[in-house]
Scaffold this motif. Structure first.
Motif, PDB file in Angstrom:
ATOM      1  N   MET A  40      14.132 -28.252 -22.440  1.00  0.00           N
ATOM      2  CA  MET A  40      14.701 -28.590 -20.992  1.00  0.00           C
ATOM      3  C   MET A  40      15.358 -27.586 -20.302  1.00  0.00           C
ATOM      4  SD  MET A  40      14.806 -32.457 -20.890  1.00  0.00           S
ATOM      5  CE  MET A  40      16.297 -32.731 -22.078  1.00  0.00           C
ATOM      6  N   ASP A  41      16.202 -26.833 -21.329  1.00  0.00           N
ATOM      7  CA  ASP A  41      17.010 -25.666 -20.711  1.00  0.00           C
ATOM      8  C   ASP A  41      16.302 -24.503 -21.189  1.00  0.00           C
ATOM      9  OD1 ASP A  41      19.106 -23.773 -20.368  1.00  0.00           O
ATOM     10  OD2 ASP A  41      20.675 -24.670 -21.717  1.00  0.00           O
ATOM     11  N   LYS A  42      16.005 -23.552 -19.945  1.00  0.00           N
ATOM     12  CA  LYS A  42      15.120 -22.431 -19.850  1.00  0.00           C
ATOM     13  C   LYS A  42      15.727 -21.376 -20.762  1.00  0.00           C
ATOM     14  CE  LYS A  42      13.361 -24.069 -15.301  1.00  0.00           C
ATOM     15  NZ  LYS A  42      13.470 -23.700 -14.002  1.00  0.00           N
ATOM     16  N   GLN A  43      16.936 -21.274 -20.703  1.00  0.00           N
ATOM     17  CA  GLN A  43      17.505 -20.068 -21.516  1.00  0.00           C
ATOM     18  C   GLN A  43      16.888 -19.684 -22.800  1.00  0.00           C
ATOM     19  OE1 GLN A  43      21.724 -19.831 -22.577  1.00  0.00           O
ATOM     20  NE2 GLN A  43      21.806 -21.997 -21.707  1.00  0.00           N
ATOM     21  N   TRP A  44      16.992 -20.655 -23.630  1.00  0.00           N
ATOM     22  CA  TRP A  44      16.466 -20.531 -25.050  1.00  0.00           C
ATOM     23  C   TRP A  44      15.231 -19.777 -25.403  1.00  0.00           C
ATOM     24  CZ3 TRP A  44      21.081 -20.351 -26.943  1.00  0.00           C
ATOM     25  CH2 TRP A  44      22.112 -20.953 -26.267  1.00  0.00           C
ATOM     26  N   LEU A  45      14.074 -20.635 -24.682  1.00  0.00           N
ATOM     27  CA  LEU A  45      12.879 -19.723 -25.075  1.00  0.00           C
ATOM     28  C   LEU A  45      12.632 -18.932 -24.229  1.00  0.00           C
ATOM     29  CD1 LEU A  45      10.455 -23.202 -25.547  1.00  0.00           C
ATOM     30  CD2 LEU A  45      11.429 -21.473 -27.264  1.00  0.00           C
ATOM     31  N   GLY A  46      13.641 -18.830 -23.211  1.00  0.00           N
ATOM     32  CA  GLY A  46      13.457 -17.765 -22.091  1.00  0.00           C
ATOM     33  C   GLY A  46      13.992 -16.406 -22.857  1.00  0.00           C
ATOM     34  N   ALA A  47      14.973 -16.350 -23.791  1.00  0.00           N
ATOM     35  CA  ALA A  47      15.308 -15.265 -24.541  1.00  0.00           C
ATOM     36  C   ALA A  47      13.962 -14.330 -25.461  1.00  0.00           C
ATOM     37  CB  ALA A  47      16.366 -15.679 -25.462  1.00  0.00           C
ATOM     38  N   HIS A  48      12.862 -15.176 -25.477  1.00  0.00           N
ATOM     39  CA  HIS A  48      11.881 -14.829 -26.301  1.00  0.00           C
ATOM     40  C   HIS A  48      10.567 -14.770 -25.363  1.00  0.00           C
ATOM     41  CE1 HIS A  48      13.726 -15.760 -30.166  1.00  0.00           C
ATOM     42  NE2 HIS A  48      14.360 -16.560 -29.330  1.00  0.00           N
ATOM     43  N   GLY A  49      10.861 -14.582 -23.907  1.00  0.00           N
ATOM     44  CA  GLY A  49       9.509 -14.219 -23.176  1.00  0.00           C
ATOM     45  C   GLY A  49       8.887 -15.441 -22.935  1.00  0.00           C
ATOM     46  N   LEU A  50       9.359 -16.902 -23.115  1.00  0.00           N
ATOM     47  CA  LEU A  50       8.710 -17.988 -23.025  1.00  0.00           C
ATOM     48  C   LEU A  50       9.412 -18.957 -21.975  1.00  0.00           C
ATOM     49  CD1 LEU A  50       7.745 -18.582 -26.911  1.00  0.00           C
ATOM     50  CD2 LEU A  50       6.184 -17.697 -25.150  1.00  0.00           C
ATOM     51  N   THR A  51       8.779 -20.036 -21.706  1.00  0.00           N
ATOM     52  CA  THR A  51       9.355 -20.902 -20.867  1.00  0.00           C
ATOM     53  C   THR A  51       9.093 -22.350 -21.674  1.00  0.00           C
ATOM     54  OG1 THR A  51       7.778 -21.597 -19.615  1.00  0.00           O
ATOM     55  CG2 THR A  51       8.836 -19.632 -18.794  1.00  0.00           C
ATOM     56  N   PRO A  52       9.757 -23.473 -21.157  1.00  0.00           N
ATOM     57  CA  PRO A  52       9.373 -24.780 -21.727  1.00  0.00           C
ATOM     58  C   PRO A  52       8.004 -25.162 -21.752  1.00  0.00           C
ATOM     59  CG  PRO A  52      11.768 -24.667 -20.629  1.00  0.00           C
ATOM     60  CD  PRO A  52      11.076 -23.555 -20.478  1.00  0.00           C
ATOM     61  N   ALA A  53       7.236 -24.556 -20.695  1.00  0.00           N
ATOM     62  CA  ALA A  53       5.977 -25.081 -20.265  1.00  0.00           C
ATOM     63  C   ALA A  53       5.113 -24.603 -21.738  1.00  0.00           C
ATOM     64  CB  ALA A  53       5.603 -24.052 -19.122  1.00  0.00           C
ATOM     65  N   ALA A  54       5.583 -23.693 -22.591  1.00  0.00           N
ATOM     66  CA  ALA A  54       4.823 -23.347 -23.617  1.00  0.00           C
ATOM     67  C   ALA A  54       4.847 -24.475 -24.623  1.00  0.00           C
ATOM     68  CB  ALA A  54       5.410 -22.037 -24.110  1.00  0.00           C
ATOM     69  N   LEU A  55       5.543 -25.460 -24.467  1.00  0.00           N
ATOM     70  CA  LEU A  55       5.358 -26.804 -25.309  1.00  0.00           C
ATOM     71  C   LEU A  55       4.420 -27.741 -24.503  1.00  0.00           C
ATOM     72  CD1 LEU A  55       9.133 -26.833 -25.943  1.00  0.00           C
ATOM     73  CD2 LEU A  55       7.397 -26.095 -27.695  1.00  0.00           C
TER      74      LEU A  55
END
Length: 291
Positions: free
Chosen positions: A152-167
């Motif tokens: 739910m917090d976009k910053q964590w996967l965002g650091a890897h070029g991903l978004t929570p929508a990848a889950l």
């Protein structure tokens, strides 16, 4: 007699000074049809390794990254082999990573390693026979907090070029999602305060684009209040239009809800069945809300 013996084992599990109950559960949970890959590196650190459990016929299988609990101060991936075997037996590739713990890391940097492990899994799922479009993150207790934040917090996967929508979805067992002020001194140290900022709480990161969720809690959880945490998060997810399945279990507690995933103890509660159903048939999300 079976209930009494099982209750004793579960009471010890994950809270015992001796690791023998966990070792017994792991030994009894082993499945000859499941292949285990030990200590696969997802990053360069000593604790940035994962065990990967492969079903007999992966074949574009769904993938689950399991994050264990331990109040961010303890935990080892090999103690959760029973989870890997149980989920892989159901046909799901299962990744169980270690991650850095307090005092080496604290809030919010303790989320970096779980995010790295999930990102690595998404990017490498196909190599192991998994479906990168069907990756789920699952956690228990502190691990459920981590799973919620990654989802739910976009910053964590965002650091890897991903978004929570990848889950494709996420699963929380007995998770703390709404626990200010922090009551326990050991947890206060991890979060630097009894009153860390509101954004430290997963409930504050709900949005319409959050992935579908399965939230399971023990009705009588002595450590993490079920309604305040699981119930409040479920209410906020529904208000945002996010598909969520919410279930409260009797006859288990904060620890035994996790133990029930293991094959020898699945009679305690249908946790594994609920997880398997959610992963095999996750609720549909509104494409208009996905990022």
């Amino acid at each position: 007699m079976r209930v009494s013996a099982g209750a004793v084992l579960c009471a010890l599990l994950l809270g015992a000074a001796s690791p023998s109950p966990i070792k017994v559960l792991n030994t009894l949970s082993a499945e000859s049809s499941v292949r285990k890959l030990d200590a696969v590196a997802y990053a360069e650190g000593t604790r940035q390794k994962a065990d990967v459990y492969l079903p007999e016929h992966p074949g574009h299988a769904p993938v689950i990254v399991f994050l264990y609990g331990g109040n961010w101060v303890s935990g080892q991936r090999f103690n959760y082999a029973f989870v890997g075997y149980a989920l892989a037996k159901r046909g799901f590739i299962t990744v169980i990573p270690d991650y850095r713990l307090y005092p080496e890391v604290s809030y919010p940097t303790f989320l970096e390693d779980p995010a790295s492990a999930v990102a690595w899994t998404i990017k490498n799922a196909a190599h192991y026979g998994g479906d990168p479009q069907r990756v789920f993150v699952m956690g228990h207790s502190a691990g459920a907090y981590d799973a919620a934040m990654l989802a739910m917090d976009k910053q964590w996967l965002g650091a890897h070029g991903l978004t929570p929508a990848a889950l494709r979805g996420w699963i929380g067992l007995a998770g703390p999602y709404n626990f200010l002020p922090i009551q326990y001194a050991s947890t206060q140290k991890v979060f630097h305060s009894a009153e860390p900022p509101p954004e430290s709480q997963p409930v504050e990161h709900v949005s319409a684009g959050s992935p579908p969720a399965l939230l399971i809690a023990a009705r009588q959880d002595e450590l993490v209040a079920a309604d305040r945490n699981t119930g409040e998060l479920a209410r906020r997810l529904r208000a945002a239009g996010v598909p969520v399945r919410e279930k409260y279990l009797d006859h288990v507690n904060h620890y035994t809800i996790m133990a029930a995933v293991g094959r020898p103890l699945q009679w305690l509660a249908p946790v594994t069945d609920d997880v398997a159903e959610f992963v095999a048939h996750p609720p549909a999300a509104d494409p208009a809300t996905r990022e």
